[in-house]
Scaffold this active site. Structure first.
Site, short mmCIF file in Angstrom:
data_model
loop_
_atom_site.label_atom_id
_atom_site.label_comp_id
_atom_site.label_asym_id
_atom_site.label_seq_id
_atom_site.Cartn_x
_atom_site.Cartn_y
_atom_site.Cartn_z
N TYR A 146 0.82 -1.21 0.00
CA TYR A 146 0.00 0.00 0.00
C TYR A 146 0.85 1.26 0.00
O TYR A 146 0.47 2.27 -0.59
CB TYR A 146 -0.89 0.03 1.25
CG TYR A 146 -2.15 -0.79 1.14
CD1 TYR A 146 -2.08 -2.17 1.04
CD2 TYR A 146 -3.40 -0.18 1.15
CE1 TYR A 146 -3.24 -2.93 0.95
CE2 TYR A 146 -4.56 -0.93 1.06
CZ TYR A 146 -4.47 -2.30 0.96
OH TYR A 146 -5.62 -3.05 0.88
N LYS A 196 3.42 -15.72 3.86
CA LYS A 196 3.60 -16.37 2.55
C LYS A 196 5.11 -16.52 2.34
O LYS A 196 5.69 -16.03 1.37
CB LYS A 196 2.95 -15.48 1.48
CG LYS A 196 2.99 -16.01 0.07
CD LYS A 196 1.95 -17.08 -0.22
CE LYS A 196 2.14 -17.68 -1.60
NZ LYS A 196 1.34 -18.89 -1.84
N ASP A 228 -2.77 -18.40 1.82
CA ASP A 228 -3.76 -19.04 0.94
C ASP A 228 -4.49 -20.16 1.69
O ASP A 228 -5.72 -20.28 1.61
CB ASP A 228 -3.10 -19.54 -0.37
CG ASP A 228 -1.80 -20.29 -0.18
OD1 ASP A 228 -1.33 -20.39 0.97
OD2 ASP A 228 -1.24 -20.80 -1.18
N ASP A 252 -6.30 -7.04 4.43
CA ASP A 252 -7.41 -6.45 3.67
C ASP A 252 -8.30 -7.56 3.14
O ASP A 252 -9.52 -7.54 3.31
CB ASP A 252 -6.87 -5.60 2.51
CG ASP A 252 -7.99 -5.01 1.67
OD1 ASP A 252 -8.96 -4.52 2.27
OD2 ASP A 252 -7.91 -5.07 0.43
N ASP A 256 -12.18 -9.13 4.75
CA ASP A 256 -13.45 -9.16 4.01
C ASP A 256 -14.00 -10.59 3.97
O ASP A 256 -15.22 -10.80 4.01
CB ASP A 256 -13.28 -8.63 2.58
CG ASP A 256 -13.69 -7.17 2.44
OD1 ASP A 256 -13.46 -6.40 3.40
OD2 ASP A 256 -14.24 -6.79 1.39
C1 IPM Z 1 -10.25 -1.38 3.87
C2 IPM Z 1 -10.41 -0.84 2.45
C3 IPM Z 1 -9.21 0.03 2.10
C4 IPM Z 1 -7.99 -0.86 2.16
C5 IPM Z 1 -9.31 0.75 0.74
C6 IPM Z 1 -10.58 1.49 0.58
C7 IPM Z 1 -8.13 1.65 0.55
O1 IPM Z 1 -10.59 -1.87 1.53
O2 IPM Z 1 -10.18 -0.56 4.80
O3 IPM Z 1 -10.22 -2.60 4.02
O4 IPM Z 1 -7.70 -1.55 1.16
O5 IPM Z 1 -7.31 -0.85 3.19
MN MN Z 2 -10.82 -3.81 2.43
#
Ligand code: IPM
Ligand code: MN
Ligand code: NAD
Length: 370
Positions: A146, A196, A228, A252, A256
Protein backbone atom coordinates in the site's frame (compact mmCIF):
# COMPACT_ATOMS: atom_id res chain seq x y z
CA UNK A 1 -16.53 15.86 33.75
CA UNK A 2 -14.37 14.45 30.97
CA UNK A 3 -14.82 16.04 27.57
CA UNK A 4 -13.61 14.40 24.38
CA UNK A 5 -13.44 15.94 20.93
CA UNK A 6 -14.49 13.42 18.30
CA UNK A 7 -14.00 14.08 14.59
CA UNK A 8 -16.93 12.67 12.63
CA UNK A 9 -16.13 11.80 9.01
CA UNK A 10 -19.38 10.43 7.59
CA UNK A 11 -17.89 9.61 4.17
CA UNK A 12 -19.65 8.43 1.02
CA UNK A 13 -22.45 6.08 -0.02
CA UNK A 14 -24.05 4.52 3.04
CA UNK A 15 -21.60 6.44 5.27
CA UNK A 16 -23.98 9.27 6.28
CA UNK A 17 -26.85 6.81 6.89
CA UNK A 18 -24.93 4.56 9.25
CA UNK A 19 -23.08 7.46 10.89
CA UNK A 20 -26.44 8.97 11.92
CA UNK A 21 -27.10 5.83 13.95
CA UNK A 22 -23.63 5.95 15.51
CA UNK A 23 -24.26 9.54 16.58
CA UNK A 24 -27.47 8.48 18.34
CA UNK A 25 -25.35 6.09 20.39
CA UNK A 26 -22.73 8.75 21.24
CA UNK A 27 -25.54 11.04 22.43
CA UNK A 28 -27.07 8.40 24.66
CA UNK A 29 -23.71 7.34 26.11
CA UNK A 30 -23.11 10.98 26.97
CA UNK A 31 -26.52 11.25 28.61
CA UNK A 32 -25.86 8.15 30.75
CA UNK A 33 -22.25 8.79 31.80
CA UNK A 34 -20.12 11.53 33.27
CA UNK A 35 -18.65 12.34 29.88
CA UNK A 36 -19.17 14.93 27.16
CA UNK A 37 -18.53 14.38 23.49
CA UNK A 38 -17.86 17.33 21.24
CA UNK A 39 -18.84 15.92 17.86
CA UNK A 40 -17.10 17.75 15.03
CA UNK A 41 -18.39 16.79 11.59
CA UNK A 42 -15.98 17.18 8.69
CA UNK A 43 -15.96 16.48 4.96
CA UNK A 44 -13.96 13.44 3.82
CA UNK A 45 -13.98 11.25 0.73
CA UNK A 46 -15.49 11.50 -2.75
CA UNK A 47 -18.26 13.87 -1.77
CA UNK A 48 -15.68 16.14 -0.13
CA UNK A 49 -13.73 16.16 -3.41
CA UNK A 50 -16.76 17.29 -5.38
CA UNK A 51 -17.61 19.96 -2.80
CA UNK A 52 -14.16 21.31 -1.95
CA UNK A 53 -11.77 20.06 -4.63
CA UNK A 54 -9.96 17.72 -2.22
CA UNK A 55 -11.04 14.42 -0.62
CA UNK A 56 -9.17 15.28 2.62
CA UNK A 57 -9.59 19.06 2.92
CA UNK A 58 -7.24 21.14 5.09
CA UNK A 59 -10.12 21.99 7.43
CA UNK A 60 -10.77 18.29 8.00
CA UNK A 61 -7.09 17.68 8.71
CA UNK A 62 -7.17 20.43 11.35
CA UNK A 63 -10.28 18.93 12.97
CA UNK A 64 -8.68 15.46 13.04
CA UNK A 65 -5.43 16.88 14.45
CA UNK A 66 -7.33 18.52 17.30
CA UNK A 67 -9.59 15.53 18.01
CA UNK A 68 -9.07 12.98 20.79
CA UNK A 69 -10.34 10.29 18.43
CA UNK A 70 -11.80 10.03 14.95
CA UNK A 71 -14.75 8.02 13.71
CA UNK A 72 -15.01 7.48 10.01
CA UNK A 73 -17.71 6.09 7.75
CA UNK A 74 -16.77 4.29 4.56
CA UNK A 75 -15.53 6.31 1.59
CA UNK A 76 -15.44 5.50 -2.10
CA UNK A 77 -17.61 5.83 -5.16
CA UNK A 78 -19.08 3.50 -7.72
CA UNK A 79 -16.67 2.54 -10.50
CA UNK A 80 -18.33 5.03 -12.86
CA UNK A 81 -18.33 7.96 -10.39
CA UNK A 82 -14.69 7.28 -9.48
CA UNK A 83 -13.68 7.79 -13.10
CA UNK A 84 -14.71 11.44 -12.78
CA UNK A 85 -11.87 12.05 -10.31
CA UNK A 86 -8.13 12.09 -11.08
CA UNK A 87 -6.56 8.85 -9.85
CA UNK A 88 -4.59 10.38 -6.97
CA UNK A 89 -7.59 12.39 -5.78
CA UNK A 90 -9.88 9.36 -5.60
CA UNK A 91 -10.92 9.00 -1.99
CA UNK A 92 -8.97 5.81 -1.25
CA UNK A 93 -5.61 7.22 -2.39
CA UNK A 94 -6.41 10.88 -1.72
CA UNK A 95 -8.06 10.63 1.70
CA UNK A 96 -8.03 7.23 3.40
CA UNK A 97 -4.38 6.25 2.97
CA UNK A 98 -3.24 9.80 3.86
CA UNK A 99 -5.39 9.61 7.03
CA UNK A 100 -3.68 6.34 8.02
CA UNK A 101 -0.25 7.80 7.23
CA UNK A 102 -0.91 11.10 9.01
CA UNK A 103 -1.63 9.42 12.34
CA UNK A 104 0.53 6.37 11.72
CA UNK A 105 -2.32 4.05 12.68
CA UNK A 106 -0.28 0.94 12.20
CA UNK A 107 -2.46 -1.53 14.08
CA UNK A 108 -5.85 -2.39 12.65
CA UNK A 109 -8.06 -4.62 14.81
CA UNK A 110 -10.91 -6.29 12.92
CA UNK A 111 -13.16 -8.49 15.05
CA UNK A 112 -14.91 -11.32 13.22
CA UNK A 113 -17.52 -12.10 15.83
CA UNK A 114 -20.67 -14.19 15.61
CA UNK A 115 -22.07 -15.52 18.88
CA UNK A 116 -24.00 -18.76 18.69
CA UNK A 117 -27.33 -16.97 19.12
CA UNK A 118 -26.94 -15.35 15.70
CA UNK A 119 -25.03 -18.20 14.04
CA UNK A 120 -27.88 -18.60 11.53
CA UNK A 121 -26.70 -15.38 9.83
CA UNK A 122 -23.60 -17.23 8.65
CA UNK A 123 -23.65 -18.91 5.23
CA UNK A 124 -21.61 -21.72 6.84
CA UNK A 125 -23.31 -24.87 8.10
CA UNK A 126 -24.23 -24.94 11.81
CA UNK A 127 -21.76 -27.76 12.46
CA UNK A 128 -18.97 -25.53 11.14
CA UNK A 129 -19.99 -22.46 13.16
CA UNK A 130 -20.34 -24.66 16.24
CA UNK A 131 -20.40 -22.53 19.41
CA UNK A 132 -19.82 -19.38 17.37
CA UNK A 133 -17.00 -17.46 15.70
CA UNK A 134 -14.80 -15.13 17.74
CA UNK A 135 -11.66 -14.02 15.90
CA UNK A 136 -9.71 -10.79 15.95
CA UNK A 137 -7.66 -10.11 12.86
CA UNK A 138 -4.70 -7.84 13.54
CA UNK A 139 -3.72 -6.16 10.29
CA UNK A 140 -0.63 -4.03 9.72
CA UNK A 141 -2.07 -0.82 8.25
CA UNK A 142 0.64 1.60 7.16
CA UNK A 143 3.20 -0.49 5.29
CA UNK A 144 3.64 -3.09 2.59
CA UNK A 145 2.40 -2.76 -0.95
CA UNK A 146 0.00 0.00 0.00
CA UNK A 147 2.73 2.44 0.93
CA UNK A 148 5.77 1.16 -1.01
CA UNK A 149 7.42 2.93 -3.93
CA UNK A 150 5.20 3.05 -7.02
CA UNK A 151 6.19 3.72 -10.57
CA UNK A 152 4.55 3.50 -13.98
CA UNK A 153 5.95 4.16 -17.42
CA UNK A 154 6.92 2.64 -20.73
CA UNK A 155 9.81 0.19 -20.79
CA UNK A 156 12.54 -0.32 -23.39
CA UNK A 157 10.32 -2.73 -25.32
CA UNK A 158 7.70 -0.01 -25.59
CA UNK A 159 5.39 -1.79 -23.16
CA UNK A 160 3.52 0.07 -20.43
CA UNK A 161 4.71 -1.26 -17.08
CA UNK A 162 4.00 -0.81 -13.41
CA UNK A 163 6.13 -1.41 -10.35
CA UNK A 164 4.80 -1.48 -6.78
CA UNK A 165 7.16 -2.35 -4.00
CA UNK A 166 6.29 -4.40 -0.90
CA UNK A 167 8.44 -2.79 1.76
CA UNK A 168 8.74 -3.34 5.50
CA UNK A 169 11.51 -2.60 7.93
CA UNK A 170 11.98 -4.66 11.05
CA UNK A 171 10.64 -1.91 13.32
CA UNK A 172 7.32 -1.86 11.47
CA UNK A 173 7.05 -5.63 11.64
CA UNK A 174 8.02 -5.77 15.29
CA UNK A 175 5.42 -3.24 16.40
CA UNK A 176 2.50 -5.00 14.74
CA UNK A 177 3.66 -8.42 15.92
CA UNK A 178 3.83 -7.10 19.50
CA UNK A 179 0.17 -6.10 19.11
CA UNK A 180 -0.69 -9.60 17.97
CA UNK A 181 1.25 -11.28 20.77
CA UNK A 182 -0.16 -8.97 23.47
CA UNK A 183 -3.71 -9.55 22.32
CA UNK A 184 -3.21 -13.32 22.13
CA UNK A 185 -1.76 -13.22 25.64
CA UNK A 186 -4.92 -11.50 26.93
CA UNK A 187 -7.21 -13.93 25.10
CA UNK A 188 -6.77 -17.62 24.38
CA UNK A 189 -2.97 -17.54 24.06
CA UNK A 190 -2.94 -18.81 20.51
CA UNK A 191 -1.58 -16.58 17.75
CA UNK A 192 -2.02 -17.54 14.12
CA UNK A 193 0.81 -15.99 12.18
CA UNK A 194 -0.39 -15.58 8.59
CA UNK A 195 2.35 -15.33 5.99
CA UNK A 196 3.60 -16.37 2.55
CA UNK A 197 7.22 -17.21 3.32
CA UNK A 198 7.29 -19.88 0.60
CA UNK A 199 7.41 -17.02 -1.92
CA UNK A 200 7.79 -13.59 -0.35
CA UNK A 201 11.03 -12.40 1.25
CA UNK A 202 8.96 -9.96 3.27
CA UNK A 203 7.34 -12.96 4.96
CA UNK A 204 10.75 -14.54 5.60
CA UNK A 205 11.82 -11.44 7.55
CA UNK A 206 8.41 -11.29 9.21
CA UNK A 207 8.77 -14.88 10.42
CA UNK A 208 12.31 -14.28 11.67
CA UNK A 209 10.92 -11.52 13.86
CA UNK A 210 8.08 -13.75 15.05
CA UNK A 211 10.75 -16.21 16.23
CA UNK A 212 12.73 -13.41 17.93
CA UNK A 213 9.70 -12.06 19.82
CA UNK A 214 8.12 -15.38 20.78
CA UNK A 215 10.35 -15.89 23.87
CA UNK A 216 8.94 -12.64 25.33
CA UNK A 217 5.49 -14.27 25.26
CA UNK A 218 6.19 -17.77 26.59
CA UNK A 219 2.50 -18.50 27.22
CA UNK A 220 1.47 -17.78 23.64
CA UNK A 221 1.46 -20.66 21.20
CA UNK A 222 2.31 -19.52 17.67
CA UNK A 223 0.69 -21.37 14.79
CA UNK A 224 2.19 -20.60 11.38
CA UNK A 225 -0.18 -20.66 8.43
CA UNK A 226 0.26 -19.70 4.79
CA UNK A 227 -2.19 -17.03 3.77
CA UNK A 228 -3.76 -19.04 0.94
CA UNK A 229 -4.39 -21.97 3.25
CA UNK A 230 -5.78 -19.56 5.85
CA UNK A 231 -8.47 -18.50 3.38
CA UNK A 232 -9.65 -22.12 3.17
CA UNK A 233 -9.40 -22.75 6.90
CA UNK A 234 -11.58 -19.67 7.54
CA UNK A 235 -14.38 -21.38 5.61
CA UNK A 236 -13.87 -24.94 6.74
CA UNK A 237 -12.82 -24.49 10.35
CA UNK A 238 -13.09 -20.88 11.52
CA UNK A 239 -13.38 -21.78 15.18
CA UNK A 240 -9.72 -22.85 15.31
CA UNK A 241 -8.75 -19.16 15.12
CA UNK A 242 -8.63 -16.62 17.91
CA UNK A 243 -6.03 -13.94 17.09
CA UNK A 244 -4.59 -13.76 13.58
CA UNK A 245 -1.77 -11.35 12.70
CA UNK A 246 -0.75 -10.38 9.17
CA UNK A 247 0.61 -7.75 6.85
CA UNK A 248 -1.49 -5.06 5.22
CA UNK A 249 -2.69 -6.64 1.96
CA UNK A 250 -3.31 -10.09 3.46
CA UNK A 251 -5.37 -8.41 6.17
CA UNK A 252 -7.41 -6.45 3.67
CA UNK A 253 -8.45 -9.59 1.86
CA UNK A 254 -8.89 -12.01 4.75
CA UNK A 255 -10.89 -9.50 6.79
CA UNK A 256 -13.45 -9.16 4.01
CA UNK A 257 -13.60 -12.95 3.98
CA UNK A 258 -14.25 -12.61 7.69
CA UNK A 259 -17.34 -10.56 6.86
CA UNK A 260 -18.32 -13.27 4.41
CA UNK A 261 -18.28 -16.08 6.94
CA UNK A 262 -20.35 -13.96 9.36
CA UNK A 263 -22.95 -13.34 6.69
CA UNK A 264 -22.36 -9.64 5.96
CA UNK A 265 -19.67 -7.00 5.89
CA UNK A 266 -22.21 -4.99 7.86
CA UNK A 267 -21.05 -6.97 10.92
CA UNK A 268 -17.45 -5.75 10.61
CA UNK A 269 -16.35 -2.78 12.75
CA UNK A 270 -12.68 -1.92 13.26
CA UNK A 271 -10.17 0.10 15.23
CA UNK A 272 -7.06 1.67 13.67
CA UNK A 273 -4.57 2.44 16.40
CA UNK A 274 -1.50 4.65 16.32
CA UNK A 275 0.78 5.54 19.19
CA UNK A 276 -0.86 8.94 19.59
CA UNK A 277 -4.17 8.81 17.81
CA UNK A 278 -6.74 6.26 16.84
CA UNK A 279 -9.50 6.26 14.33
CA UNK A 280 -12.41 3.84 14.03
CA UNK A 281 -14.21 2.69 10.90
CA UNK A 282 -16.25 -0.16 9.48
CA UNK A 283 -14.05 -2.59 7.55
CA UNK A 284 -16.36 -2.42 4.56
CA UNK A 285 -16.83 0.12 1.82
CA UNK A 286 -19.47 2.68 0.91
CA UNK A 287 -21.80 0.03 -0.60
CA UNK A 288 -22.95 2.14 -3.56
CA UNK A 289 -25.37 -0.68 -4.48
CA UNK A 290 -27.55 0.01 -1.44
CA UNK A 291 -26.75 3.67 -0.65
CA UNK A 292 -29.65 6.00 0.06
CA UNK A 293 -32.14 3.17 0.65
CA UNK A 294 -32.08 3.12 4.44
CA UNK A 295 -31.30 -0.61 4.43
CA UNK A 296 -27.57 -0.65 5.32
CA UNK A 297 -26.59 -2.42 8.50
CA UNK A 298 -25.28 0.14 11.01
CA UNK A 299 -23.79 -2.58 13.30
CA UNK A 300 -20.30 -2.02 11.86
CA UNK A 301 -20.53 1.71 12.56
CA UNK A 302 -22.04 1.37 16.04
CA UNK A 303 -19.52 -1.40 16.81
CA UNK A 304 -16.80 1.09 15.87
CA UNK A 305 -18.26 3.46 18.49
CA UNK A 306 -18.05 0.64 21.04
CA UNK A 307 -14.42 0.03 20.10
CA UNK A 308 -13.67 3.74 20.55
CA UNK A 309 -15.33 3.81 23.97
CA UNK A 310 -13.18 0.90 25.07
CA UNK A 311 -9.87 1.56 23.36
CA UNK A 312 -9.66 5.37 23.39
CA UNK A 313 -11.68 6.34 26.45
CA UNK A 314 -11.33 3.31 28.75
CA UNK A 315 -15.12 2.91 28.99
CA UNK A 316 -15.06 -0.91 28.88
CA UNK A 317 -18.37 -1.46 30.65
CA UNK A 318 -20.32 0.94 28.48
CA UNK A 319 -18.67 -0.55 25.39
CA UNK A 320 -19.90 -3.99 26.49
CA UNK A 321 -23.36 -2.53 26.93
CA UNK A 322 -23.35 -1.22 23.36
CA UNK A 323 -22.38 -4.66 22.04
CA UNK A 324 -25.04 -6.28 24.19
CA UNK A 325 -27.65 -3.80 22.98
CA UNK A 326 -26.92 -4.73 19.36
CA UNK A 327 -27.00 -8.45 20.13
CA UNK A 328 -30.26 -7.81 21.98
CA UNK A 329 -31.85 -6.41 18.83
CA UNK A 330 -30.89 -9.58 16.96
CA UNK A 331 -32.12 -11.70 19.86
CA UNK A 332 -35.52 -10.02 19.54
CA UNK A 333 -35.64 -11.34 15.98
CA UNK A 334 -34.80 -8.17 14.02
CA UNK A 335 -32.17 -7.55 11.40
CA UNK A 336 -31.36 -5.43 8.38
CA UNK A 337 -31.90 -7.18 5.02
CA UNK A 338 -28.21 -8.03 4.43
CA UNK A 339 -28.53 -10.81 7.03
CA UNK A 340 -31.82 -12.28 5.86
CA UNK A 341 -30.55 -14.88 3.40
CA UNK A 342 -31.48 -18.52 3.63
CA UNK A 343 -34.97 -17.73 4.91
CA UNK A 344 -33.63 -16.99 8.41
CA UNK A 345 -36.59 -16.28 10.61
CA UNK A 346 -36.06 -12.55 11.10
CA UNK A 347 -38.16 -9.45 10.87
CA UNK A 348 -36.47 -7.01 8.50
CA UNK A 349 -35.95 -3.48 9.71
CA UNK A 350 -34.37 -0.34 8.27
CA UNK A 351 -31.06 1.29 9.16
CA UNK A 352 -32.64 3.92 11.37
CA UNK A 353 -35.01 1.45 13.04
CA UNK A 354 -32.02 -0.73 13.94
CA UNK A 355 -30.27 2.29 15.46
CA UNK A 356 -33.40 3.25 17.38
CA UNK A 357 -33.74 -0.25 18.78
CA UNK A 358 -30.10 -0.29 19.87
CA UNK A 359 -30.65 3.01 21.65
CA UNK A 360 -33.80 1.68 23.31
CA UNK A 361 -31.93 -1.40 24.57
CA UNK A 362 -28.98 0.62 25.81
CA UNK A 363 -31.26 3.04 27.63
CA UNK A 364 -32.75 0.12 29.54
CA UNK A 365 -29.36 -1.15 30.75
CA UNK A 366 -27.85 -0.23 34.09
CA UNK A 367 -25.38 2.64 33.86
CA UNK A 368 -21.80 1.50 34.57
CA UNK A 369 -20.59 2.25 38.07
CA UNK A 370 -24.11 2.91 39.40
C1 IPM B 1 -10.25 -1.38 3.87
C2 IPM B 1 -10.41 -0.84 2.45
C3 IPM B 1 -9.21 0.03 2.10
C4 IPM B 1 -7.99 -0.86 2.16
C5 IPM B 1 -9.31 0.75 0.74
C6 IPM B 1 -10.58 1.49 0.58
C7 IPM B 1 -8.13 1.65 0.55
O1 IPM B 1 -10.59 -1.87 1.53
O2 IPM B 1 -10.18 -0.56 4.80
O3 IPM B 1 -10.22 -2.60 4.02
O4 IPM B 1 -7.70 -1.55 1.16
O5 IPM B 1 -7.31 -0.85 3.19
MN1 MN C 1 -10.82 -3.81 2.43
P1 NAD D 1 -18.34 -2.68 -0.13
O1 NAD D 1 -17.73 -3.13 1.12
O2 NAD D 1 -18.79 -1.26 -0.19
O3 NAD D 1 -19.59 -3.60 -0.49
C1 NAD D 1 -19.51 -5.01 -0.69
C2 NAD D 1 -20.89 -5.64 -0.48
O4 NAD D 1 -21.19 -5.60 0.92
C3 NAD D 1 -22.00 -4.88 -1.18
O5 NAD D 1 -22.95 -5.78 -1.67
C4 NAD D 1 -22.60 -4.03 -0.08
O6 NAD D 1 -23.96 -3.72 -0.25
C5 NAD D 1 -22.39 -4.91 1.16
N1 NAD D 1 -22.26 -4.12 2.39
C6 NAD D 1 -21.15 -3.45 2.80
N2 NAD D 1 -21.40 -2.83 3.96
C7 NAD D 1 -22.68 -3.10 4.29
C8 NAD D 1 -23.52 -2.72 5.38
N3 NAD D 1 -23.10 -1.95 6.38
N4 NAD D 1 -24.80 -3.19 5.39
C9 NAD D 1 -25.24 -4.00 4.41
N5 NAD D 1 -24.50 -4.38 3.36
C10 NAD D 1 -23.23 -3.93 3.30
O7 NAD D 1 -17.30 -3.00 -1.29
P2 NAD D 1 -17.20 -2.46 -2.79
O8 NAD D 1 -18.56 -2.35 -3.39
O9 NAD D 1 -16.19 -3.28 -3.41
O10 NAD D 1 -16.60 -1.00 -2.63
C11 NAD D 1 -17.35 0.21 -2.71
C12 NAD D 1 -16.44 1.39 -2.45
O11 NAD D 1 -16.00 1.41 -1.09
C13 NAD D 1 -15.14 1.37 -3.28
O12 NAD D 1 -14.94 2.69 -3.72
C14 NAD D 1 -14.07 0.97 -2.28
O13 NAD D 1 -12.80 1.49 -2.61
C15 NAD D 1 -14.58 1.60 -1.03
N6 NAD D 1 -14.09 1.01 0.22
C16 NAD D 1 -13.84 1.85 1.28
C17 NAD D 1 -13.48 1.34 2.52
C18 NAD D 1 -13.21 2.26 3.67
O14 NAD D 1 -13.61 3.40 3.65
N7 NAD D 1 -12.51 1.80 4.70
C19 NAD D 1 -13.38 -0.04 2.68
C20 NAD D 1 -13.64 -0.88 1.60
C21 NAD D 1 -14.01 -0.36 0.37
Amino acid sequence: MKTYKIAILAGDGIGPEIMREAIKVFKLVEERNAVRFELLEAAFGGQAYFETGHPFPEETKAICDAADAIIKGPIGLSHEESQKIPVDMQPERGALLPLRARFNTYANFRPVYLPKAIASFSPLKPEIVGEGIDIIMVRELVGGLYFGHKETGVNEQGQRYVKEVLEYDEGQIRQILHEGFKLANRRKKVLHNIHKSNVLKSSVLWNEIVAELAPQYPDVKVVHMLVDAAATHLCLNPTQFDVMVMENMFGDILSDQGGGILGSLGLMPSACMGAEKAYYEPSHGSAPDIAGKNIANPYSMIGSVAMMLEMSFGMEEEAKNVWAAMQGVFADGYSTPDLSRGGADVQLISTDAFGDKVVEKLRAMPVPGN
